[in-house]
Design a protein around this motif. Structure first.
Motif, short mmCIF file in Angstrom:
data_model
loop_
_atom_site.label_atom_id
_atom_site.label_comp_id
_atom_site.label_asym_id
_atom_site.label_seq_id
_atom_site.Cartn_x
_atom_site.Cartn_y
_atom_site.Cartn_z
N GLU A 128 6.48 16.42 6.58
CA GLU A 128 7.35 16.50 5.40
C GLU A 128 7.76 17.94 5.13
O GLU A 128 8.92 18.22 4.82
CB GLU A 128 6.66 15.92 4.18
CG GLU A 128 6.51 14.42 4.20
CD GLU A 128 5.71 13.88 3.02
OE1 GLU A 128 5.18 14.68 2.21
OE2 GLU A 128 5.61 12.65 2.90
N VAL A 129 6.82 18.86 5.24
CA VAL A 129 7.11 20.27 5.00
C VAL A 129 8.13 20.77 6.02
O VAL A 129 9.10 21.46 5.67
CB VAL A 129 5.81 21.12 5.05
CG1 VAL A 129 6.13 22.61 5.10
CG2 VAL A 129 4.92 20.79 3.87
N ILE A 130 7.92 20.41 7.27
CA ILE A 130 8.83 20.84 8.34
C ILE A 130 10.24 20.28 8.10
O ILE A 130 11.24 21.01 8.18
CB ILE A 130 8.28 20.41 9.72
CG1 ILE A 130 7.04 21.24 10.06
CG2 ILE A 130 9.34 20.55 10.81
CD1 ILE A 130 6.23 20.70 11.23
N GLU A 131 10.33 18.98 7.80
CA GLU A 131 11.63 18.35 7.55
C GLU A 131 12.35 19.00 6.38
O GLU A 131 13.55 19.30 6.45
CB GLU A 131 11.45 16.86 7.29
CG GLU A 131 11.14 16.05 8.52
CD GLU A 131 10.90 14.58 8.20
OE1 GLU A 131 11.26 14.13 7.08
OE2 GLU A 131 10.36 13.87 9.07
N ARG A 132 11.64 19.22 5.29
CA ARG A 132 12.27 19.80 4.10
C ARG A 132 12.66 21.25 4.33
O ARG A 132 13.73 21.68 3.92
CB ARG A 132 11.35 19.66 2.89
CG ARG A 132 11.24 18.21 2.47
CD ARG A 132 10.36 17.98 1.28
NE ARG A 132 10.27 16.54 1.06
CZ ARG A 132 9.16 15.90 0.84
NH1 ARG A 132 8.02 16.55 0.77
NH2 ARG A 132 9.17 14.60 0.65
N LEU A 169 -2.90 15.03 6.64
CA LEU A 169 -2.36 16.37 6.92
C LEU A 169 -1.14 16.31 7.83
O LEU A 169 -0.16 17.02 7.61
CB LEU A 169 -3.45 17.26 7.52
CG LEU A 169 -3.08 18.72 7.74
CD1 LEU A 169 -2.60 19.38 6.46
CD2 LEU A 169 -4.27 19.48 8.31
N ASP A 170 -1.17 15.46 8.85
CA ASP A 170 -0.03 15.38 9.76
C ASP A 170 1.23 14.91 9.04
O ASP A 170 2.32 15.44 9.28
CB ASP A 170 -0.33 14.44 10.94
CG ASP A 170 -1.36 15.03 11.90
OD1 ASP A 170 -1.54 16.26 11.91
OD2 ASP A 170 -1.98 14.24 12.63
N VAL A 171 1.10 13.95 8.14
CA VAL A 171 2.24 13.46 7.36
C VAL A 171 2.79 14.58 6.49
O VAL A 171 4.00 14.81 6.42
CB VAL A 171 1.84 12.24 6.49
CG1 VAL A 171 2.94 11.86 5.52
CG2 VAL A 171 1.46 11.06 7.37
N VAL A 172 1.90 15.29 5.82
CA VAL A 172 2.32 16.37 4.93
C VAL A 172 3.01 17.48 5.71
O VAL A 172 4.06 17.98 5.29
CB VAL A 172 1.12 16.90 4.11
CG1 VAL A 172 1.50 18.16 3.34
CG2 VAL A 172 0.61 15.82 3.17
N LYS A 173 2.44 17.85 6.84
CA LYS A 173 3.06 18.91 7.65
C LYS A 173 4.45 18.50 8.12
O LYS A 173 5.38 19.31 8.10
CB LYS A 173 2.17 19.28 8.84
CG LYS A 173 0.93 20.05 8.43
CD LYS A 173 0.17 20.67 9.58
CE LYS A 173 -0.13 19.77 10.72
NZ LYS A 173 -1.03 20.37 11.73
#
Length: 121
Positions: free
Chosen positions: A109-113, A103-107
Motif C-alpha cells: 500500500e505504501v509503495i502504491e500510494r 507487513l507485506d500488505v502495508v508495504k
C-alpha cells in the motif's frame, strides 16, 4: 429529470465493490468508535514528530561518539521516549494496525500510494 419507475434492479456488485464497501464500513467504525480522520491524522503527525526529533538527536549524538560508552549514551533519550513500545507489543498490550493487516500488505500500500503521488507530482 424524472426517474424511470420501471427500474427496480440494483446495480450488480463486482468483487472490487464488495471490498470497497467493506473498507468503507471499517473506516466508518473507526471514525465512530476510535477517532475521526482529523484526530487520526493528528496522532500520526505526533508520532512522526516524536520519531523525527528522537532520531535527529540520536544521529547527532552517534555521529560524535568516539567509543562504545558514547554510542550507548546516544540512545538514552530515544529509549526513554519510545523504548517501552517494544515491550508493550511483546506483552500484547499494544497491537498496531499494520500487524493485523500484515507487513507485506502495508508495504505494498505504501509503495502504491507513494508511486501514485509521485507520478502526479
Amino acid at each position: 429529470m424524472m426517474l424511470n419507475e420501471n427500474i427496480t434492479e440494483k446495480p450488480q456488485l463486482v468483487d472490487h465493490d464488495g471490498v470497497e464497501q467493506a473498507k468503507n464500513t471499517l473506516r466508518n467504525k473507526i471514525n465512530y468508535f476510535v477517532a475521526d480522520s482529523a484526530s487520526l491524522t493528528g496522532t500520526a503527525t505526533d508520532i512522526a514528530h516524536v520519531l523525527l526529533h528522537e532520531l535527529s538527536g540520536f544521529v547527532n549524538k552517534l555521529s560524535e561518539a568516539r567509543d562504545m560508552d558514547e554510542v550507548n549514551a546516544s540512545v538514552v533519550s530515544m529509549k526513554q521516549a519510545i523504548g517501552d513500545i517494544e515491550t508493550k507489543v511483546g506483552n500484547n498490550e499494544l497491537r498496531f494496525p499494520y500487524q493485523v493487516k500484515g507487513l507485506d500488505v502495508v508495504k505494498e500500500e505504501v509503495i502504491e500510494r507513494a508511486n501514485g503521488v509521485s507520478e502526479l507530482l
